[in-house]
Motif scaffolding. Structure first.
Motif, PDB file in Angstrom:
ATOM      1  N   GLY A 127       0.823  -1.218   0.000  1.00  0.00           N
ATOM      2  CA  GLY A 127       0.000   0.000   0.000  1.00  0.00           C
ATOM      3  C   GLY A 127       0.851   1.260   0.000  1.00  0.00           C
ATOM      4  O   GLY A 127       2.084   1.209   0.011  1.00  0.00           O
ATOM      5  N   PRO A 128       0.191   2.454   0.011  1.00  0.00           N
ATOM      6  CA  PRO A 128      -1.279   2.582  -0.029  1.00  0.00           C
ATOM      7  C   PRO A 128      -1.825   2.275  -1.412  1.00  0.00           C
ATOM      8  O   PRO A 128      -1.191   2.567  -2.418  1.00  0.00           O
ATOM      9  CB  PRO A 128      -1.511   4.039   0.349  1.00  0.00           C
ATOM     10  N   GLY A 129      -3.016   1.692  -1.414  1.00  0.00           N
ATOM     11  CA  GLY A 129      -3.598   1.246  -2.671  1.00  0.00           C
ATOM     12  C   GLY A 129      -2.995  -0.085  -3.078  1.00  0.00           C
ATOM     13  O   GLY A 129      -1.771  -0.231  -3.093  1.00  0.00           O
ATOM     14  N   ALA A 130      -3.832  -1.064  -3.366  1.00  0.00           N
ATOM     15  CA  ALA A 130      -3.338  -2.399  -3.748  1.00  0.00           C
ATOM     16  C   ALA A 130      -3.417  -2.556  -5.255  1.00  0.00           C
ATOM     17  O   ALA A 130      -4.358  -2.080  -5.898  1.00  0.00           O
ATOM     18  CB  ALA A 130      -4.154  -3.479  -3.057  1.00  0.00           C
ATOM     19  N   VAL A 131      -2.403  -3.226  -5.808  1.00  0.00           N
ATOM     20  CA  VAL A 131      -2.377  -3.524  -7.235  1.00  0.00           C
ATOM     21  C   VAL A 131      -2.173  -5.034  -7.380  1.00  0.00           C
ATOM     22  O   VAL A 131      -1.121  -5.564  -7.011  1.00  0.00           O
ATOM     23  CB  VAL A 131      -1.264  -2.761  -7.971  1.00  0.00           C
ATOM     24  N   PHE A 132      -3.188  -5.727  -7.897  1.00  0.00           N
ATOM     25  CA  PHE A 132      -3.097  -7.158  -8.156  1.00  0.00           C
ATOM     26  C   PHE A 132      -2.806  -7.366  -9.631  1.00  0.00           C
ATOM     27  O   PHE A 132      -3.507  -6.814 -10.493  1.00  0.00           O
ATOM     28  CB  PHE A 132      -4.404  -7.858  -7.782  1.00  0.00           C
ATOM     29  N   THR A 133      -1.788  -8.174  -9.910  1.00  0.00           N
ATOM     30  CA  THR A 133      -1.384  -8.444 -11.289  1.00  0.00           C
ATOM     31  C   THR A 133      -1.412  -9.948 -11.519  1.00  0.00           C
ATOM     32  O   THR A 133      -0.724 -10.707 -10.831  1.00  0.00           O
ATOM     33  CB  THR A 133       0.021  -7.900 -11.580  1.00  0.00           C
ATOM     34  N   VAL A 134      -2.203 -10.378 -12.487  1.00  0.00           N
ATOM     35  CA  VAL A 134      -2.333 -11.791 -12.844  1.00  0.00           C
ATOM     36  C   VAL A 134      -1.831 -11.968 -14.265  1.00  0.00           C
ATOM     37  O   VAL A 134      -2.220 -11.202 -15.166  1.00  0.00           O
ATOM     38  CB  VAL A 134      -3.790 -12.271 -12.721  1.00  0.00           C
ATOM     39  N   VAL A 135      -0.982 -12.961 -14.459  1.00  0.00           N
ATOM     40  CA  VAL A 135      -0.454 -13.278 -15.788  1.00  0.00           C
ATOM     41  C   VAL A 135      -0.781 -14.736 -16.088  1.00  0.00           C
ATOM     42  O   VAL A 135      -0.382 -15.633 -15.346  1.00  0.00           O
ATOM     43  CB  VAL A 135       1.066 -13.044 -15.863  1.00  0.00           C
ATOM     44  N   LEU A 136      -1.534 -14.972 -17.178  1.00  0.00           N
ATOM     45  CA  LEU A 136      -1.872 -16.328 -17.624  1.00  0.00           C
ATOM     46  C   LEU A 136      -1.197 -16.567 -18.965  1.00  0.00           C
ATOM     47  O   LEU A 136      -1.387 -15.786 -19.908  1.00  0.00           O
ATOM     48  CB  LEU A 136      -3.378 -16.481 -17.771  1.00  0.00           C
ATOM     49  N   PRO A 137      -0.407 -17.629 -19.092  1.00  0.00           N
ATOM     50  CA  PRO A 137       0.240 -17.890 -20.393  1.00  0.00           C
ATOM     51  C   PRO A 137      -0.782 -18.349 -21.423  1.00  0.00           C
ATOM     52  O   PRO A 137      -1.772 -19.011 -21.102  1.00  0.00           O
ATOM     53  CB  PRO A 137       1.237 -19.009 -20.059  1.00  0.00           C
ATOM     54  N   GLN A 138      -0.545 -17.975 -22.663  1.00  0.00           N
ATOM     55  CA  GLN A 138      -1.419 -18.420 -23.747  1.00  0.00           C
ATOM     56  C   GLN A 138      -1.209 -19.922 -23.980  1.00  0.00           C
ATOM     57  O   GLN A 138      -0.080 -20.408 -23.965  1.00  0.00           O
ATOM     58  CB  GLN A 138      -1.095 -17.660 -25.040  1.00  0.00           C
ATOM     59  N   PRO A 139      -2.273 -20.674 -24.186  1.00  0.00           N
ATOM     60  CA  PRO A 139      -2.106 -22.109 -24.450  1.00  0.00           C
ATOM     61  C   PRO A 139      -1.484 -22.333 -25.815  1.00  0.00           C
ATOM     62  O   PRO A 139      -1.622 -21.518 -26.742  1.00  0.00           O
ATOM     63  CB  PRO A 139      -3.540 -22.653 -24.389  1.00  0.00           C
ATOM     64  N   HIS A 140      -0.794 -23.461 -25.983  1.00  0.00           N
ATOM     65  CA  HIS A 140      -0.189 -23.795 -27.275  1.00  0.00           C
ATOM     66  C   HIS A 140      -1.274 -24.200 -28.258  1.00  0.00           C
ATOM     67  O   HIS A 140      -2.392 -24.557 -27.894  1.00  0.00           O
ATOM     68  CB  HIS A 140       0.818 -24.929 -27.111  1.00  0.00           C
ATOM     69  N   ALA A 141      -0.924 -24.177 -29.504  1.00  0.00           N
ATOM     70  CA  ALA A 141      -1.910 -24.530 -30.531  1.00  0.00           C
ATOM     71  C   ALA A 141      -2.380 -25.967 -30.371  1.00  0.00           C
ATOM     72  O   ALA A 141      -3.537 -26.294 -30.630  1.00  0.00           O
ATOM     73  CB  ALA A 141      -1.304 -24.318 -31.927  1.00  0.00           C
ATOM     74  N   ALA A 142      -1.481 -26.857 -29.904  1.00  0.00           N
ATOM     75  CA  ALA A 142      -1.871 -28.254 -29.742  1.00  0.00           C
ATOM     76  C   ALA A 142      -2.848 -28.458 -28.613  1.00  0.00           C
ATOM     77  O   ALA A 142      -3.528 -29.470 -28.540  1.00  0.00           O
ATOM     78  CB  ALA A 142      -0.625 -29.121 -29.492  1.00  0.00           C
ATOM     79  N   ASP A 143      -2.932 -27.469 -27.706  1.00  0.00           N
ATOM     80  CA  ASP A 143      -3.830 -27.575 -26.553  1.00  0.00           C
ATOM     81  C   ASP A 143      -5.127 -26.816 -26.775  1.00  0.00           C
ATOM     82  O   ASP A 143      -5.847 -26.514 -25.831  1.00  0.00           O
ATOM     83  CB  ASP A 143      -3.145 -27.020 -25.295  1.00  0.00           C
ATOM     84  N   ALA A 144      -5.426 -26.478 -28.040  1.00  0.00           N
ATOM     85  CA  ALA A 144      -6.615 -25.670 -28.294  1.00  0.00           C
ATOM     86  C   ALA A 144      -7.884 -26.400 -27.883  1.00  0.00           C
ATOM     87  O   ALA A 144      -8.794 -25.823 -27.297  1.00  0.00           O
ATOM     88  CB  ALA A 144      -6.690 -25.303 -29.787  1.00  0.00           C
ATOM     89  N   ASP A 145      -7.930 -27.733 -28.184  1.00  0.00           N
ATOM     90  CA  ASP A 145      -9.120 -28.490 -27.800  1.00  0.00           C
ATOM     91  C   ASP A 145      -9.264 -28.548 -26.301  1.00  0.00           C
ATOM     92  O   ASP A 145     -10.368 -28.436 -25.751  1.00  0.00           O
ATOM     93  CB  ASP A 145      -9.043 -29.908 -28.373  1.00  0.00           C
ATOM     94  N   GLU A 146      -8.137 -28.758 -25.602  1.00  0.00           N
ATOM     95  CA  GLU A 146      -8.181 -28.802 -24.142  1.00  0.00           C
ATOM     96  C   GLU A 146      -8.631 -27.466 -23.574  1.00  0.00           C
ATOM     97  O   GLU A 146      -9.409 -27.390 -22.627  1.00  0.00           O
ATOM     98  CB  GLU A 146      -6.807 -29.176 -23.597  1.00  0.00           C
ATOM     99  N   ALA A 147      -8.146 -26.358 -24.195  1.00  0.00           N
ATOM    100  CA  ALA A 147      -8.561 -25.045 -23.719  1.00  0.00           C
ATOM    101  C   ALA A 147     -10.042 -24.831 -23.939  1.00  0.00           C
ATOM    102  O   ALA A 147     -10.720 -24.176 -23.136  1.00  0.00           O
ATOM    103  CB  ALA A 147      -7.764 -23.953 -24.440  1.00  0.00           C
ATOM    104  N   GLY A 148     -10.600 -25.436 -24.998  1.00  0.00           N
ATOM    105  CA  GLY A 148     -12.030 -25.267 -25.235  1.00  0.00           C
ATOM    106  C   GLY A 148     -12.879 -25.945 -24.194  1.00  0.00           C
ATOM    107  O   GLY A 148     -14.013 -25.560 -23.969  1.00  0.00           O
ATOM    108  N   THR A 149     -12.347 -26.975 -23.524  1.00  0.00           N
ATOM    109  CA  THR A 149     -13.111 -27.668 -22.479  1.00  0.00           C
ATOM    110  C   THR A 149     -12.920 -27.056 -21.125  1.00  0.00           C
ATOM    111  O   THR A 149     -13.585 -27.443 -20.166  1.00  0.00           O
ATOM    112  CB  THR A 149     -12.688 -29.146 -22.419  1.00  0.00           C
TER     113      THR A 149
END
Length: 560
Positions: A520-542
């Motif tokens: 603080g003062p003031g909170a900053v939350f930072t979330v980073v999610l990696p992009q899935p690989h092309a081979a995992d596209a079906d898995e990402a869809g589920t």
């Protein structure tokens, strides 16, 4: 279970058989049988020992007789005669043997208690120059027999001396020793009786006087209850080993074949294990796992002042908490709609007043300004975010924030496509983080209450950044802020706090991302999610289907 309840169980069974009495009788019968068998075996062993002793005694008499010079001289030179019979009879009488028989090399008797047999050959005798012992059944009855070779002074083999001691002497000595054996057996039996009575009395006390049928019935009832209830039950001994676990507990906790294992062997270190081993105290301890939101209660078990362990109950509250949060979300949106209704009514009254006063130009400008404010905000959000679900979430959170006097703004660098691969996870993360930020900004801080949201997608990752103008996260709380159940604010209505950030943290870690919070003062939350690989596209869809319950549970954040 109390003694009164146990007595009622006995009454229900309608039996009054004394288990401890039956066990005592059986123990006494077994002790008596084993004592009798031991007595008989000891008598047999003693009889064999006495036979060996008398056989050796007979052999000693035979050697003494064979060493007699007159017998040696008569057998070598005189052919025997009355000398051998007289000396053998004298030795027999002196040693109280049943017979002393001298044989020559051909097995012909030269002495015998029955003179008629002297001079006759015994076909069962073999003169081989060796000593022999055994039991002999002959004309004088059963005897302990010893045979020694008869040698001349020069060492020439002349024959054999056979001596027998009557079996009745062996039997008589055995009978004289049996009373002492009986005394020993009686003492052992008495000690066994005392031990059996003590064991039966202790067994009666430990089983609370229950009979075998009662114990079997209680065991069946316990198994039926444990595996029939919808709550997980885990019993622990004083050393922390799992002694009882039902099917529901295996499902909720993922214990598998953990019976007999310690908690630190069955579960990894974390809030769940601390709730089970008693490190976390209190009732209804909330624990968040990868699949469930659990409520854990631990009750120590003591009997007569002795600690016997603990019983832990685990309840699955995933759907209930999710429904409560949906209800709280609906209430929040309802309040926002009610506020908008009031605001709309105020604007209509203002517009009607201007028209009544003839201020047509002012009324026109006011109407245009009021009609364009909301569409401009929606259009501004759509320019940066292509997915309609995320647009709807941001607009709804903006309305709720405004109701609480907090301004929610989408940053200029925000950019999200129409079909982001992390859509359902993003909805969960953004919803929880924005709710927490609005709570923090509304509670005070520096400057006007404000929350800034940034959602940026690039080819390698998706970044979510939520900043608020609240007091910030205390330094001492940074290590615990993502623990389920931890919060610095009271519960809000039906929603229980302490779960939103924990859900976000688990969701991000599960999919290989990172989450950070600034001081603080003031909170900053930072979330980073990696992009899935092309081979995992079906898995990402589920992933959306897999995370829907989690999204519903976390849609209304729990607060800090």
């Amino acid at each position: 279970m109390s003694m009164r309840a146990l007595n009622r169980v006995r009454g229900w069974r309608g039996r009054n058989r004394k288990l401890y009495a039956r066990i005592l009788v059986w123990q006494l019968a077994i002790l008596a049988l084993t004592s009798a068998i031991g007595f008989v075996l000891l008598a047999i062993a003693q009889r064999a020992q006495l036979d060996r002793e008398y056989e050796n005694q007979a052999l000693a008499i035979a050697r003494t007789t064979a060493a007699e010079p007159q017998i040696q001289h008569a057998m070598e030179y005189g052919g025997g005669g009355n000398v051998v019979q007289e000396i053998a009879q004298r030795i027999k009488n002196a040693s109280r043997a049943s017979y002393v028989v001298v044989f020559d090399l051909h097995g012909v008797r030269h002495s015998h208690p029955h003179p008629a047999l002297i001079g006759q050959r015994d076909p069962g005798v073999t003169v081989d120059g060796q000593t022999h012992v055994g039991i002999d059944v002959g004309f004088t009855g059963i005897s302990a027999n010893g045979r020694a070779p008869l040698l001349s002074p020069s060492g020439k083999l002349l024959g054999q001396v056979s001596v027998g001691i009557p079996e009745k002497k062996v039997t008589g000595e055995l009978w004289s020793e049996l009373p002492s054996f009986g005394l020993y057996a009686g003492i052992a039996l008495g000690v066994g009786v005392v031990a059996a009575y003590t064991l039966a009395h202790r067994l009666k006390r430990n089983t609370f006087g229950l009979e075998l049928e009662d114990l079997a019935g209680l065991l069946q009832d316990r198994e039926a209850m444990l595996h029939g209830i919808r709550e997980g039950v885990v019993a622990l001994d004083p050393h922390g080993r799992i002694t009882v676990v039902n099917d529901e507990a295996r499902r909720l906790l993922g214990l598998g074949t953990a019976l007999g294992s310690r908690l630190d062997e069955a579960l990894p270190d974390g809030r769940l294990r601390r709730a089970l081993d008693g490190t976390l105290t209190g009732s209804d301890v909330t624990v968040l796992t990868d699949s469930h939101c659990l409520v854990v209660n631990r009750m120590p078990v003591t009997l007569h002042g002795h600690e016997l362990g603990a019983v832990v109950t685990v309840r699955d509250r995933t759907e209930l908490v999710g429904l409560l949060r949906e209800l709280d979300s609906v209430r929040g949106l309802t309040d926002a709609l009610r506020s908008q209704q009031h605001e709309f009514s105020n604007r209509m009254h203002t517009l009607a007043g201007l028209l009544e006063l003839g201020e047509h130009d002012a009324a026109y400008e006011f109407a245009v300004e009021s009609a364009g404010a909301e569409p401009l905000l929606a259009e501004s959000v759509r320019d940066r975010i292509g997915n309609p679900l995320m647009v709807g979430l941001v607009m709804a959170k903006t309305t709720v924030a405004a109701e609480r006097g907090v301004r929610l703004a989408l940053t200029e660098d925000s950019e999200l496509g129409e079909q982001p691969p992390h859509l359902d996870r993003l909805l969960t993360i953004v919803g929880n983080l924005v709710d927490n930020a609005v709570d923090a900004a509304a509670s005070g801080g520096q400057g006007p209450p404000e929350v800034r949201l940034a959602v940026v997608e690039d080819p390698t990752r998706v970044t979510v950044r939520v900043a608020d103008s609240g007091p910030g996260v205390p330094a001492v709380a940074r290590d615990r802020i993502f623990e389920d159940g931890w919060s610095t604010r009271p519960d809000r209505g039906t929603a229980r706090r302490g779960l939103g950030l924990a859900l976000v943290h688990r969701l991000v870690q599960r999919h290989g991302g990172t989450i950070d919070v600034s001081e603080g003062p003031g909170a900053v939350f930072t979330v980073v999610l990696p992009q899935p690989h092309a081979a995992d596209a079906d898995e990402a869809g589920t992933d959306g289907t897999e995370e829907l319950p989690r999204t519903r549970l976390a849609e209304k954040g729990a607060g800090w």
